[in-house]
Motif scaffolding. Structure first.
Motif, short mmCIF file in Angstrom:
data_model
loop_
_atom_site.label_atom_id
_atom_site.label_comp_id
_atom_site.label_asym_id
_atom_site.label_seq_id
_atom_site.Cartn_x
_atom_site.Cartn_y
_atom_site.Cartn_z
N MET A 1 0.84 -1.19 0.00
CA MET A 1 0.00 0.00 0.00
C MET A 1 0.88 1.24 0.00
O MET A 1 1.91 1.29 0.67
N THR A 2 0.49 2.27 -0.75
CA THR A 2 1.26 3.50 -0.84
C THR A 2 1.32 4.22 0.49
O THR A 2 0.35 4.24 1.25
N THR A 3 2.45 4.82 0.80
CA THR A 3 2.59 5.58 2.03
C THR A 3 1.71 6.82 1.98
O THR A 3 1.66 7.54 0.97
N ALA A 4 1.04 7.11 3.10
CA ALA A 4 0.17 8.28 3.18
C ALA A 4 1.00 9.51 3.53
O ALA A 4 1.15 9.87 4.70
N THR A 5 1.56 10.15 2.52
CA THR A 5 2.47 11.27 2.76
C THR A 5 1.77 12.48 3.36
O THR A 5 2.42 13.35 3.95
N TYR A 6 0.45 12.55 3.22
CA TYR A 6 -0.27 13.71 3.73
C TYR A 6 -0.49 13.66 5.24
O TYR A 6 -0.91 14.66 5.84
N ASP A 7 -0.27 12.52 5.87
CA ASP A 7 -0.52 12.42 7.31
C ASP A 7 0.22 13.48 8.11
O ASP A 7 -0.31 14.04 9.08
N ASP A 8 1.44 13.78 7.72
CA ASP A 8 2.24 14.75 8.45
C ASP A 8 1.85 16.19 8.14
O ASP A 8 2.34 17.12 8.79
N HIS A 9 0.98 16.37 7.15
CA HIS A 9 0.62 17.73 6.73
C HIS A 9 -0.90 17.95 6.72
O HIS A 9 -1.38 18.94 6.17
N ALA A 10 -1.65 17.04 7.34
CA ALA A 10 -3.11 17.07 7.22
C ALA A 10 -3.72 18.35 7.78
O ALA A 10 -4.62 18.94 7.17
N ASP A 11 -3.27 18.80 8.93
CA ASP A 11 -3.84 20.00 9.53
C ASP A 11 -3.52 21.23 8.67
O ASP A 11 -4.39 22.08 8.45
N TRP A 12 -2.30 21.30 8.20
CA TRP A 12 -1.91 22.42 7.33
C TRP A 12 -2.73 22.40 6.04
O TRP A 12 -3.23 23.44 5.60
N TYR A 13 -2.91 21.21 5.44
CA TYR A 13 -3.62 21.12 4.18
C TYR A 13 -5.10 21.46 4.36
O TYR A 13 -5.72 22.07 3.48
N ASN A 14 -5.68 21.07 5.47
CA ASN A 14 -7.08 21.39 5.73
C ASN A 14 -7.28 22.90 5.74
O ASN A 14 -8.26 23.41 5.17
N ALA A 15 -6.36 23.62 6.36
CA ALA A 15 -6.45 25.08 6.38
C ALA A 15 -6.15 25.66 5.00
O ALA A 15 -6.79 26.62 4.55
N TYR A 16 -5.19 25.06 4.31
CA TYR A 16 -4.76 25.55 2.99
C TYR A 16 -5.89 25.45 1.97
O TYR A 16 -6.03 26.32 1.09
N MET A 17 -6.72 24.40 2.06
CA MET A 17 -7.79 24.18 1.10
C MET A 17 -9.11 24.81 1.52
O MET A 17 -10.13 24.61 0.85
N SER A 18 -9.12 25.56 2.58
CA SER A 18 -10.36 26.21 3.01
C SER A 18 -10.68 27.36 2.05
O SER A 18 -9.78 27.95 1.44
N PRO A 19 -11.97 27.69 1.87
CA PRO A 19 -12.33 28.80 0.97
C PRO A 19 -11.65 30.11 1.33
O PRO A 19 -11.28 30.89 0.44
N SER A 20 -11.43 30.35 2.62
CA SER A 20 -10.80 31.61 3.02
C SER A 20 -9.34 31.67 2.59
O SER A 20 -8.81 32.75 2.28
N SER A 21 -8.68 30.50 2.55
CA SER A 21 -7.27 30.46 2.13
C SER A 21 -7.15 30.31 0.61
O SER A 21 -6.32 30.96 -0.03
N GLY A 22 -7.97 29.42 0.04
CA GLY A 22 -7.89 29.14 -1.39
C GLY A 22 -8.48 30.22 -2.26
O GLY A 22 -8.05 30.41 -3.40
N GLY A 23 -9.48 30.92 -1.75
CA GLY A 23 -10.08 32.05 -2.44
C GLY A 23 -10.50 31.77 -3.86
O GLY A 23 -11.26 30.84 -4.15
N GLU A 24 -9.98 32.57 -4.79
CA GLU A 24 -10.37 32.51 -6.20
C GLU A 24 -10.06 31.16 -6.82
O GLU A 24 -10.81 30.65 -7.65
N PHE A 25 -8.96 30.52 -6.40
CA PHE A 25 -8.59 29.21 -6.94
C PHE A 25 -9.65 28.17 -6.59
O PHE A 25 -10.08 27.40 -7.45
#
Length: 246
Positions: free
Chosen positions: A1-25
């Motif tokens: 099974m592929t290593t879950a590389t996002y585990d160490d960055h999950a909290d950061w990515y959750n904030a990064y993909m929020s509408p307030s952070s992602g905005g127009e994108f």
């Protein structure tokens, strides 16, 4: 099974993909998703769902999104947005012909073998079911593309390099953290066709003149309807028999 590389960055990515952070994108991404997926009902499998950031547009169209991802860390966030299961996208824990729709958003570069994932999606889709791919533009986003000048993108010979890399023009971005496998445009489209899916629509968009997002809708063909043979030709042939010599 592929290593879950996002585990160490999950909290950061959750904030990064929020509408307030992602905005127009994020707005552009979800507009594309709505246009490519279209309204419907029944299950919509969000493959590599991550934090579940893209479940709401599918639900607004009438679908019931369910997610699968390898990263337990990301699923902690996704569980509040849609039903989820932990699993490998190249070995989906679903029966053949079981879901009418599937989406994969911003994850093609996270899977070492995207072609294998496409085959699995084709397997679990019902005949007539649709699949939506949405990802970074394979011609203009990757370790081979330098966006530092903004209005002019410099693409180098690494476009042909399909190996995983953490190289990126943006050291604070997603790929510098989790890496990426590049999937050239021809590879992406050919793998879709090889999986048995039929391309229905493609689209691309960017905030300026150069697109940074590419997407398509593909459909699993329905089995061909057996052709019925009319009895009329045989009867006609019978009627046209030569007269006897009586």
């Amino acid at each position: 099974m592929t290593t879950a590389t996002y585990d160490d960055h999950a909290d950061w990515y959750n904030a990064y993909m929020s509408p307030s952070s992602g905005g127009e994108f994020i707005d552009r991404l979800h507009t594309m998703l709505r246009e490519l997926l279209g309204p419907g009902e029944g299950l919509c499998l969000d493959v590599c769902c991550g934090t579940g950031a893209h479940a709401a547009p599918a639900a607004a169209l009438g679908w019931t999104p369910v997610g699968i991802d390898l990263s337990h860390g990301q699923l902690r966030h996704a569980a509040g947005r849609l039903p989820v299961a932990q699993g490998d996208a190249t070995a989906l824990p679903l029966a053949d012909d079981s879901v009418p729709a599937a989406i994969c958003v911003l994850a093609s570069t996270d899977v070492p073998d995207y072609a294998a994932m496409l085959r699995e999606i084709a397997r679990v889709l019902t005949p007539g079911g649709r699949f939506v791919h949405l990802g970074v533009h394979p011609c203009f986003i990757g370790a081979f593309a330098d966006w530092s000048e903004g209005t002019r993108i410099v693409v180098n010979e690494r476009y042909a390099d399909r190996s995983r890399t953490l190289d990126s023009w943006n050291p604070a971005g997603v790929r510098a953290r989790v890496g990426a496998w590049h999937v050239p445009l021809a590879d992406l489209l050919n793998a879709t066709l090889a999986a048995g899916l039929r391309l229905e629509r493609t689209t691309e968009t960017g905030s300026g003149g150069i697109p940074d997002l590419f997407g398509f809708t593909a459909v699993k063909p329905r089995p061909a309807t057996p052709r019925t043979t009319s009895a009329a030709p045989a009867a006609l042939a019978h009627d046209r028999r030569l007269p006897s010599n009586r």
